[in-house]
Design a protein around this motif. Structure first.
Motif, PDB file in Angstrom:
ATOM      1  N   LYS A  36      11.547  -7.882  29.655  1.00  0.00           N
ATOM      2  CA  LYS A  36      11.073  -9.008  30.466  1.00  0.00           C
ATOM      3  C   LYS A  36      10.503  -8.518  31.791  1.00  0.00           C
ATOM      4  O   LYS A  36       9.412  -8.935  32.210  1.00  0.00           O
ATOM      5  CB  LYS A  36      12.222  -9.982  30.713  1.00  0.00           C
ATOM      6  CG  LYS A  36      11.877 -11.142  31.633  1.00  0.00           C
ATOM      7  CD  LYS A  36      13.106 -12.004  31.906  1.00  0.00           C
ATOM      8  CE  LYS A  36      12.769 -13.148  32.869  1.00  0.00           C
ATOM      9  NZ  LYS A  36      13.980 -13.949  33.176  1.00  0.00           N
ATOM     10  N   GLU A  37      11.258  -7.618  32.459  1.00  0.00           N
ATOM     11  CA  GLU A  37      10.819  -7.118  33.762  1.00  0.00           C
ATOM     12  C   GLU A  37       9.504  -6.351  33.667  1.00  0.00           C
ATOM     13  O   GLU A  37       8.641  -6.465  34.547  1.00  0.00           O
ATOM     14  CB  GLU A  37      11.898  -6.222  34.355  1.00  0.00           C
ATOM     15  CG  GLU A  37      11.566  -5.710  35.749  1.00  0.00           C
ATOM     16  CD  GLU A  37      12.691  -4.882  36.337  1.00  0.00           C
ATOM     17  OE1 GLU A  37      12.448  -4.227  37.369  1.00  0.00           O
ATOM     18  OE2 GLU A  37      13.803  -4.883  35.775  1.00  0.00           O
ATOM     19  N   GLU A  56       7.273  -6.818  31.387  1.00  0.00           N
ATOM     20  CA  GLU A  56       6.278  -7.731  30.815  1.00  0.00           C
ATOM     21  C   GLU A  56       5.631  -7.155  29.558  1.00  0.00           C
ATOM     22  O   GLU A  56       4.419  -7.261  29.347  1.00  0.00           O
ATOM     23  CB  GLU A  56       5.210  -8.082  31.852  1.00  0.00           C
ATOM     24  CG  GLU A  56       5.778  -8.786  33.074  1.00  0.00           C
ATOM     25  CD  GLU A  56       4.717  -9.162  34.088  1.00  0.00           C
ATOM     26  OE1 GLU A  56       3.751  -8.385  34.253  1.00  0.00           O
ATOM     27  OE2 GLU A  56       4.840 -10.229  34.689  1.00  0.00           O
ATOM     28  N   THR A  57       6.469  -6.550  28.697  1.00  0.00           N
ATOM     29  CA  THR A  57       5.969  -6.037  27.426  1.00  0.00           C
ATOM     30  C   THR A  57       6.193  -7.020  26.282  1.00  0.00           C
ATOM     31  O   THR A  57       5.652  -6.845  25.199  1.00  0.00           O
ATOM     32  CB  THR A  57       6.661  -4.705  27.067  1.00  0.00           C
ATOM     33  OG1 THR A  57       8.081  -4.904  27.035  1.00  0.00           O
ATOM     34  CG2 THR A  57       6.323  -3.628  28.090  1.00  0.00           C
ATOM     35  N   THR A  58       7.007  -8.019  26.517  1.00  0.00           N
ATOM     36  CA  THR A  58       7.244  -9.085  25.543  1.00  0.00           C
ATOM     37  C   THR A  58       7.408 -10.393  26.311  1.00  0.00           C
ATOM     38  O   THR A  58       7.551 -10.406  27.545  1.00  0.00           O
ATOM     39  CB  THR A  58       8.536  -8.865  24.718  1.00  0.00           C
ATOM     40  OG1 THR A  58       9.667  -9.002  25.582  1.00  0.00           O
ATOM     41  CG2 THR A  58       8.562  -7.502  24.058  1.00  0.00           C
ATOM     42  N   VAL A  59       7.437 -11.476  25.564  1.00  0.00           N
ATOM     43  CA  VAL A  59       7.888 -12.753  26.110  1.00  0.00           C
ATOM     44  C   VAL A  59       9.380 -12.845  25.814  1.00  0.00           C
ATOM     45  O   VAL A  59       9.797 -12.739  24.658  1.00  0.00           O
ATOM     46  CB  VAL A  59       7.123 -13.928  25.480  1.00  0.00           C
ATOM     47  CG1 VAL A  59       7.781 -15.250  25.858  1.00  0.00           C
ATOM     48  CG2 VAL A  59       5.678 -13.917  25.913  1.00  0.00           C
ATOM     49  N   TYR A  60      10.172 -13.016  26.851  1.00  0.00           N
ATOM     50  CA  TYR A  60      11.622 -13.011  26.684  1.00  0.00           C
ATOM     51  C   TYR A  60      12.137 -14.431  26.550  1.00  0.00           C
ATOM     52  O   TYR A  60      11.905 -15.289  27.407  1.00  0.00           O
ATOM     53  CB  TYR A  60      12.280 -12.320  27.883  1.00  0.00           C
ATOM     54  CG  TYR A  60      13.775 -12.117  27.727  1.00  0.00           C
ATOM     55  CD1 TYR A  60      14.281 -11.402  26.654  1.00  0.00           C
ATOM     56  CD2 TYR A  60      14.672 -12.643  28.651  1.00  0.00           C
ATOM     57  CE1 TYR A  60      15.646 -11.204  26.495  1.00  0.00           C
ATOM     58  CE2 TYR A  60      16.043 -12.441  28.509  1.00  0.00           C
ATOM     59  CZ  TYR A  60      16.517 -11.727  27.428  1.00  0.00           C
ATOM     60  OH  TYR A  60      17.872 -11.536  27.275  1.00  0.00           O
ATOM     61  N   THR A  79       8.280 -22.161  25.716  1.00  0.00           N
ATOM     62  CA  THR A  79       7.800 -20.787  25.873  1.00  0.00           C
ATOM     63  C   THR A  79       6.961 -20.354  24.673  1.00  0.00           C
ATOM     64  O   THR A  79       5.887 -19.753  24.823  1.00  0.00           O
ATOM     65  CB  THR A  79       8.993 -19.823  26.051  1.00  0.00           C
ATOM     66  OG1 THR A  79       9.746 -20.219  27.197  1.00  0.00           O
ATOM     67  CG2 THR A  79       8.506 -18.394  26.236  1.00  0.00           C
ATOM     68  N   LEU A 129      -2.656 -13.778  27.426  1.00  0.00           N
ATOM     69  CA  LEU A 129      -1.299 -13.257  27.592  1.00  0.00           C
ATOM     70  C   LEU A 129      -0.932 -12.355  26.419  1.00  0.00           C
ATOM     71  O   LEU A 129      -0.382 -11.263  26.610  1.00  0.00           O
ATOM     72  CB  LEU A 129      -0.299 -14.410  27.687  1.00  0.00           C
ATOM     73  CG  LEU A 129       1.186 -14.019  27.657  1.00  0.00           C
ATOM     74  CD1 LEU A 129       1.536 -13.098  28.819  1.00  0.00           C
ATOM     75  CD2 LEU A 129       2.069 -15.262  27.669  1.00  0.00           C
ATOM     76  N   LYS A 132      -2.476  -9.000  26.835  1.00  0.00           N
ATOM     77  CA  LYS A 132      -1.805  -8.168  27.838  1.00  0.00           C
ATOM     78  C   LYS A 132      -0.491  -7.609  27.297  1.00  0.00           C
ATOM     79  O   LYS A 132      -0.147  -6.449  27.558  1.00  0.00           O
ATOM     80  CB  LYS A 132      -1.541  -8.992  29.106  1.00  0.00           C
ATOM     81  CG  LYS A 132      -2.805  -9.330  29.884  1.00  0.00           C
ATOM     82  CD  LYS A 132      -2.486 -10.173  31.109  1.00  0.00           C
ATOM     83  CE  LYS A 132      -3.756 -10.504  31.898  1.00  0.00           C
ATOM     84  NZ  LYS A 132      -3.461 -11.363  33.074  1.00  0.00           N
ATOM     85  N   LEU A 133       0.245  -8.423  26.558  1.00  0.00           N
ATOM     86  CA  LEU A 133       1.492  -7.946  25.954  1.00  0.00           C
ATOM     87  C   LEU A 133       1.222  -6.772  25.015  1.00  0.00           C
ATOM     88  O   LEU A 133       1.955  -5.777  25.008  1.00  0.00           O
ATOM     89  CB  LEU A 133       2.179  -9.072  25.187  1.00  0.00           C
ATOM     90  CG  LEU A 133       2.721 -10.257  25.985  1.00  0.00           C
ATOM     91  CD1 LEU A 133       3.254 -11.328  25.036  1.00  0.00           C
ATOM     92  CD2 LEU A 133       3.806  -9.828  26.956  1.00  0.00           C
ATOM     93  N   ARG A 161       0.347  -3.538  27.120  1.00  0.00           N
ATOM     94  CA  ARG A 161       1.508  -3.006  27.835  1.00  0.00           C
ATOM     95  C   ARG A 161       2.518  -2.388  26.871  1.00  0.00           C
ATOM     96  O   ARG A 161       3.110  -1.348  27.156  1.00  0.00           O
ATOM     97  CB  ARG A 161       2.185  -4.120  28.636  1.00  0.00           C
ATOM     98  CG  ARG A 161       1.365  -4.658  29.801  1.00  0.00           C
ATOM     99  CD  ARG A 161       2.203  -5.630  30.614  1.00  0.00           C
ATOM    100  NE  ARG A 161       1.366  -6.435  31.489  1.00  0.00           N
ATOM    101  CZ  ARG A 161       1.290  -7.769  31.449  1.00  0.00           C
ATOM    102  NH1 ARG A 161       2.019  -8.446  30.565  1.00  0.00           N
ATOM    103  NH2 ARG A 161       0.518  -8.421  32.281  1.00  0.00           N
TER     104      ARG A 161
END
Length: 353
Positions: A289-290, A292-296, A311, A321, A324-325, A328
């Motif tokens: 989450k921190e 930003e490699t996934t949606v948590y 979400t 989005l 970007k995931l 990253r």
């Protein structure tokens, strides 16, 4: 050279550690055909033992059939002392039940000790020759630094199956429309998260194609199939899937636990939304989450289904989005981590005593 791997797996406690160690074992024998690998496992599941044997590895059985990670130290040491050619061998431990005292005892029996850890720094003593933590949270666990200990920390050392290696799959491209979504919470999914997620998707708009992957040993498989039949979306339920990478690459979004499965998805660059289902998954999920490699989606113990619904709807709508995931994730996770770890173990073992 003989290498012994201590891990356990069953439909109740999961197969993640066994699958991870099988991937590492295959890389070791690929790199060094003279290596002989023995899996040391409790008698928890005949199907799991047969899975290991089919890969050509011998299984040495340790007494104990209780389906938890708790082990009997006396039984462990008795078998290890009798069966392992310990003074010339390597022991690789990937087991939560091996606490500080047992790690100390085992270290005295082997030439080289490698510990695969996820979240237990108190047992990571200086006498360990190599420490591997392949998770996003590895750098925040707080491992002491020792001069003669090799530490491989972070998702660049993810021990993943060969199908997720960088040379094994085509590049992934994010599509504008998010129509194909895969849901997988392991082969057994003892908390039946799959059925809850499937029910939640009935509240999401769009004409989606949902692929649900679980195991035939899942006790709630019939409930999942009924949920699939009643869904407003097209739902395909699959069991006994061999090539997960191929299935992942066909999807626009994956809904997964924040476990090794999420690392596999990120190695491919497939966007995913993750839920922490076990205590050991929580540090990794928060780190994902921190960064930003996934949606948590949160911690399952404190799940808020309305937040998860909103979400998921947001990430389905937002192609930017998801792009970007994807970028990253691939920057962070190395699909060749198993090869890197295997080569490091063999190099360590070849050093003069």
């Amino acid at each position: 050279m003989n290498l012994y791997i201590r891990c356990d797996g069953s439909p109740v406690i999961g197969l993640g550690h066994v699958i991870r160690m099988m991937a590492l074992a295959r890389q070791i024998v690929t790199t060094d055909s003279g290596s002989h690998i023995y899996f040391m496992m409790r008698d928890l599941s005949e199907s799991v033992k047969q899975m290991v044997k089919k890969e050509g590895f011998e299984v040495l059985t340790i007494p104990g059939s209780e389906d938890t990670y708790t082990v009997n130290p006396d039984a462990e040491l008795d078998v290890i002392c009798r069966l392992a050619d310990s003074n010339k061998s390597v022991m690789i431990i990937d087991h939560y039940g091996y606490g500080l005292s047992l790690v100390y005892s085992v270290r005295a029996l082997f030439k080289t000790l490698v510990l695969i850890d996820d979240y237990q720094p108190d047992r990571c003593i200086k006498e360990i020759d190599m420490l591997v933590n392949p998770n996003f949270s590895a750098e925040t666990v707080g491992y002491p630094k020792y001069k003669d200990q090799l530490q491989l920390l972070g998702p660049q050392y993810s021990i993943l199956r060969e199908q997720f290696a960088s040379s094994s799959h085509p590049p992934y491209f994010v599509r504008n429309q998010c129509e194909n979504i895969l849901i997988c919470f392991g082969g057994s999914d003892t908390m039946n998260i799959t059925a809850s997620i499937l029910k939640l998707f009935n509240q999401l708009e769009g004409n989606l194609t949902l692929t649900v992957i679980t195991g035939s040993e899942n006790h709630d498989i019939e409930m999942i199939r009924r949920g699939a039949e009643q869904s407003r979306h097209l739902v395909i339920v699959k069991t006994h899937v061999n090539n997960m990478a191929e299935k992942f690459l066909r999807q626009d979004l994956l809904v997964l636990p924040s476990s090794t499965m999420a690392l596999e998805a990120m190695a491919l660059g497939v966007p995913c939304a993750v839920l922490s289902c076990e205590d050991n998954q929580l540090p990794g999920g928060l780190a994902m989450k921190e960064l930003e490699t996934t949606v948590y989606l949160g911690d399952y113990k404190y799940v808020n289904w309305d937040v998860i619904r909103r979400t998921l709807q947001m990430v389905i709508r937002d192609a930017e989005l998801r792009g970007k995931l994807s970028v990253r994730a691939k920057e962070r996770v190395n699909g060749d981590g198993a090869q890197i770890v295997a080569e490091a173990i063999l190099k360590l073992c070849s050093r003069p005593t």
